[in-house]
Design a protein around this motif. Structure first.
Motif, PDB file in Angstrom:
ATOM      1  N   PHE A 120       0.824  -1.200   0.000  1.00 22.39           N
ATOM      2  CA  PHE A 120       0.000   0.000   0.000  1.00 22.39           C
ATOM      3  C   PHE A 120       0.864   1.258   0.000  1.00 22.39           C
ATOM      4  O   PHE A 120       1.901   1.302   0.657  1.00 22.39           O
ATOM      5  CB  PHE A 120      -0.889   0.047   1.247  1.00 22.39           C
ATOM      6  CG  PHE A 120      -1.899  -1.056   1.348  1.00 22.39           C
ATOM      7  CD1 PHE A 120      -3.229  -0.814   1.052  1.00 22.39           C
ATOM      8  CD2 PHE A 120      -1.531  -2.337   1.744  1.00 22.39           C
ATOM      9  CE1 PHE A 120      -4.184  -1.820   1.161  1.00 22.39           C
ATOM     10  CE2 PHE A 120      -2.463  -3.343   1.848  1.00 22.39           C
ATOM     11  CZ  PHE A 120      -3.794  -3.093   1.553  1.00 22.39           C
ATOM     12  N   THR A 121       0.408   2.272  -0.719  1.00 23.63           N
ATOM     13  CA  THR A 121       0.949   3.620  -0.556  1.00 23.63           C
ATOM     14  C   THR A 121      -0.203   4.548  -0.205  1.00 23.63           C
ATOM     15  O   THR A 121      -1.233   4.576  -0.901  1.00 23.63           O
ATOM     16  CB  THR A 121       1.651   4.127  -1.825  1.00 23.63           C
ATOM     17  OG1 THR A 121       2.849   3.384  -2.029  1.00 23.63           O
ATOM     18  CG2 THR A 121       2.018   5.606  -1.693  1.00 23.63           C
ATOM     19  N   HIS A 122      -0.028   5.255   0.897  1.00 24.80           N
ATOM     20  CA  HIS A 122      -1.020   6.234   1.337  1.00 24.80           C
ATOM     21  C   HIS A 122      -0.626   7.594   0.787  1.00 24.80           C
ATOM     22  O   HIS A 122       0.425   8.143   1.161  1.00 24.80           O
ATOM     23  CB  HIS A 122      -1.060   6.269   2.870  1.00 24.80           C
ATOM     24  CG  HIS A 122      -2.024   7.270   3.426  1.00 24.80           C
ATOM     25  ND1 HIS A 122      -1.904   7.779   4.707  1.00 24.80           N
ATOM     26  CD2 HIS A 122      -3.130   7.866   2.884  1.00 24.80           C
ATOM     27  CE1 HIS A 122      -2.884   8.631   4.920  1.00 24.80           C
ATOM     28  NE2 HIS A 122      -3.638   8.705   3.837  1.00 24.80           N
ATOM     29  N   ILE A 123      -1.417   8.139  -0.120  1.00 25.92           N
ATOM     30  CA  ILE A 123      -1.198   9.505  -0.618  1.00 25.92           C
ATOM     31  C   ILE A 123      -1.977  10.416   0.321  1.00 25.92           C
ATOM     32  O   ILE A 123      -3.205  10.560   0.226  1.00 25.92           O
ATOM     33  CB  ILE A 123      -1.637   9.644  -2.081  1.00 25.92           C
ATOM     34  CG1 ILE A 123      -0.785   8.705  -2.956  1.00 25.92           C
ATOM     35  CG2 ILE A 123      -1.500  11.090  -2.549  1.00 25.92           C
ATOM     36  CD1 ILE A 123      -1.091   8.794  -4.432  1.00 25.92           C
ATOM     37  N   ALA A 124      -1.238  10.996   1.271  1.00 26.70           N
ATOM     38  CA  ALA A 124      -1.827  11.711   2.400  1.00 26.70           C
ATOM     39  C   ALA A 124      -1.850  13.216   2.140  1.00 26.70           C
ATOM     40  O   ALA A 124      -0.848  13.804   1.716  1.00 26.70           O
ATOM     41  CB  ALA A 124      -1.027  11.425   3.667  1.00 26.70           C
ATOM     42  N   ALA A 125      -2.979  13.834   2.396  1.00 32.37           N
ATOM     43  CA  ALA A 125      -3.109  15.285   2.236  1.00 32.37           C
ATOM     44  C   ALA A 125      -2.155  16.000   3.185  1.00 32.37           C
ATOM     45  O   ALA A 125      -2.120  15.712   4.380  1.00 32.37           O
ATOM     46  CB  ALA A 125      -4.537  15.718   2.509  1.00 32.37           C
ATOM     47  N   ALA A 179      -1.783  -0.889  -4.428  1.00 37.94           N
ATOM     48  CA  ALA A 179      -2.947  -0.086  -4.045  1.00 37.94           C
ATOM     49  C   ALA A 179      -2.511   1.290  -3.585  1.00 37.94           C
ATOM     50  O   ALA A 179      -1.605   1.415  -2.743  1.00 37.94           O
ATOM     51  CB  ALA A 179      -3.739  -0.781  -2.927  1.00 37.94           C
ATOM     52  N   LEU A 180      -3.138   2.316  -4.169  1.00 35.74           N
ATOM     53  CA  LEU A 180      -2.916   3.701  -3.754  1.00 35.74           C
ATOM     54  C   LEU A 180      -4.159   4.163  -2.995  1.00 35.74           C
ATOM     55  O   LEU A 180      -5.259   4.229  -3.562  1.00 35.74           O
ATOM     56  CB  LEU A 180      -2.688   4.602  -4.963  1.00 35.74           C
ATOM     57  CG  LEU A 180      -1.499   4.260  -5.867  1.00 35.74           C
ATOM     58  CD1 LEU A 180      -1.440   5.231  -7.062  1.00 35.74           C
ATOM     59  CD2 LEU A 180      -0.187   4.302  -5.090  1.00 35.74           C
ATOM     60  N   ASP A 223      -5.958  -3.121 -13.255  1.00 35.96           N
ATOM     61  CA  ASP A 223      -5.141  -4.306 -13.527  1.00 35.96           C
ATOM     62  C   ASP A 223      -3.757  -4.209 -12.911  1.00 35.96           C
ATOM     63  O   ASP A 223      -3.255  -5.177 -12.311  1.00 35.96           O
ATOM     64  CB  ASP A 223      -5.025  -4.527 -15.040  1.00 35.96           C
ATOM     65  CG  ASP A 223      -6.374  -4.783 -15.687  1.00 35.96           C
ATOM     66  OD1 ASP A 223      -7.288  -5.204 -14.965  1.00 35.96           O
ATOM     67  OD2 ASP A 223      -6.508  -4.541 -16.899  1.00 35.96           O
ATOM     68  N   ASP A 224      -3.113  -3.037 -13.074  1.00 38.60           N
ATOM     69  CA  ASP A 224      -1.754  -2.863 -12.566  1.00 38.60           C
ATOM     70  C   ASP A 224      -1.714  -2.208 -11.187  1.00 38.60           C
ATOM     71  O   ASP A 224      -0.788  -2.439 -10.413  1.00 38.60           O
ATOM     72  CB  ASP A 224      -0.939  -2.017 -13.563  1.00 38.60           C
ATOM     73  CG  ASP A 224      -0.823  -2.686 -14.917  1.00 38.60           C
ATOM     74  OD1 ASP A 224      -0.486  -3.886 -14.957  1.00 38.60           O
ATOM     75  OD2 ASP A 224      -1.095  -2.016 -15.934  1.00 38.60           O
ATOM     76  N   VAL A 225      -2.679  -1.376 -10.900  1.00 41.00           N
ATOM     77  CA  VAL A 225      -2.732  -0.714  -9.595  1.00 41.00           C
ATOM     78  C   VAL A 225      -4.173  -0.313  -9.295  1.00 41.00           C
ATOM     79  O   VAL A 225      -4.899   0.144 -10.183  1.00 41.00           O
ATOM     80  CB  VAL A 225      -1.808   0.534  -9.562  1.00 41.00           C
ATOM     81  CG1 VAL A 225      -2.219   1.574 -10.583  1.00 41.00           C
ATOM     82  CG2 VAL A 225      -1.745   1.131  -8.156  1.00 41.00           C
ATOM     83  N   SER A 226      -4.594  -0.546  -8.066  1.00 43.01           N
ATOM     84  CA  SER A 226      -5.911  -0.103  -7.615  1.00 43.01           C
ATOM     85  C   SER A 226      -5.780   1.274  -6.972  1.00 43.01           C
ATOM     86  O   SER A 226      -4.759   1.582  -6.342  1.00 43.01           O
ATOM     87  CB  SER A 226      -6.492  -1.092  -6.601  1.00 43.01           C
ATOM     88  OG  SER A 226      -6.877  -2.302  -7.228  1.00 43.01           O
TER      89      SER A 226
END
Length: 365
Positions: free
Chosen positions: A212-217, A272-273, A297-300
């Motif tokens: 997982f990567t969390h794109i955080a505000a 997953a982003l 397919d490659d990233v959710s």
């Protein structure tokens, strides 16, 4: 027993007559005079005195709840707005609330305003909207011209810089989406963000995601702290789960840059982003397309807020939908309760998980 001069002692027309009155009033040509309290009384089948009691929120113990509902419904159908200035002179109060939110850059806060304004109108109140002109950044003093013309304040925790002036006033303050343990506000209205993030994370885990990567505000606000903590907690104890956090400016471009950083680096690429906002998620989708990656397919990719934007993307965005109008309505109801010396309604508003095409099982390693 109802006294002879009580408002409800006025004869009530037959139901057919009430319907006819409403139809006639609702069919007025454009440009006709605004509806009056007499029109509302005719449409509801009650006296003007009853209308004044109900819309002045002084009906309890004098008018039945059913009659109060009829009056409010008639007022809504006719588009009736009470003369707040005249009422202020009679009651010694402005019957006006200040709603402080970040700049209206998305529909979320527009819906918050709509919910607050609807409830306010039902109770004979007005709402002054103060959007912080610089969005989430510095804001002017919201009391520059309004300090003596307000009964209370409803404020989003994201309008942080405007809150210093608010907290220094003696006006009742209702906070939206803020730390419930924080002293000072008369009431808090919150969403069950932690539960929503938990369900979103479980959805991704059930699909098989572990990277997982969390794109955080990049915003100093309680709501975003809760989102980050809930995501980390949901992944605690999950075998092989890995979480990376990249902070981003709260915009489409901010989400794009953060996603390019997450997806374009060497090493194990996230499957997953998890984005703090639908705009950030839109930027993440843009980055994936530019890098030649297919969603899901490659990233959710997931978002947060449930904006119309989420269904404009292709594929449509899996997101946590927030009941923005209910937030505004609950905030206004809480302020009214505080002003009347009643306890405000407590309990977090639920959020819903909208599963759409932007999430799927990751490709086998």
């Amino acid at each position: 027993m109802t006294s002879p001069d009580a408002p409800e002692s006025v004869p009530v027309p037959a139901r057919a007559g009430v319907r006819a009155a409403r139809a006639a009033l609702a069919g007025r040509p454009a440009g006709a005079r605004p509806p009056t309290s007499r029109d509302v009384a005719s449409a509801a089948g009650v006296s003007q005195a009853t209308v004044s009691l109900v819309l002045g929120d002084k009906w309890r113990g004098r008018v039945s709840e059913r009659t109060a509902d009829l009056v409010r419904q008639a007022a809504r159908e006719l588009g009736y707005r009470p003369n707040l200035a005249a009422r202020s002179l009679r009651l010694g109060r402005t019957r006006t609330a200040l709603l402080v939110v970040p700049a209206m850059t998305s529909e979320f806060f527009a819906q918050v305003y709509a919910g607050a304004a609807r409830v306010a109108a039902e109770h004979g109140f007005g709402v002054v909207l103060y959007p912080s002109p610089e969005g989430i950044g510095p804001a002017r003093d919201p009391f520059d011209s309004a300090r003596t013309a307000l009964d209370g304040v409803i404020a989003s925790s994201m309008a942080a810089d405007a809150l210093a002036s608010i907290r220094g006033s003696d006006l009742p303050l209702v906070m939206l989406d803020s730390d419930p343990e924080e002293p000072g506000p008369a009431a808090h209205v919150n969403l069950d963000i932690a539960d929503g993030v938990r369900r979103l994370t479980e959805h991704l885990l059930d699909l098989g995601h572990r990277h997982f990567t969390h794109i955080a505000a990049d915003v100093d606000s309680w709501t975003f702290v809760v989102r980050a903590r809930a995501l980390a907690d949901a992944l605690t104890g999950v075998p092989d789960a890995a979480l990376r956090t990249i902070r981003a400016e709260l915009s489409v471009d901010g989400g794009r840059r953060a996603a390019e950083q997450a997806l374009g680096t060497s090493g194990v690429r996230p499957t997953a982003l998890v984005c703090d906002d639908d705009f950030l998620a839109a930027g993440a989708c843009k980055a994936a397309h530019r890098l030649g990656l297919r969603i899901p397919d490659d990233v959710s990719v997931t978002g947060f807020d449930g904006l119309t934007l989420a269904t404009a993307l292709e594929p449509e965005l899996t997101t946590l939908a927030l009941p923005a109008e209910q937030v505004g309505a609950r905030g206004m109801l809480a302020l009214l309760a505080v002003l009347e010396g009643r306890p405000a309604q407590t309990g977090n508003l639920p959020v819903s998980l909208a599963v759409r095409g932007s999430t799927a099982a990751p490709r086998p390693a």
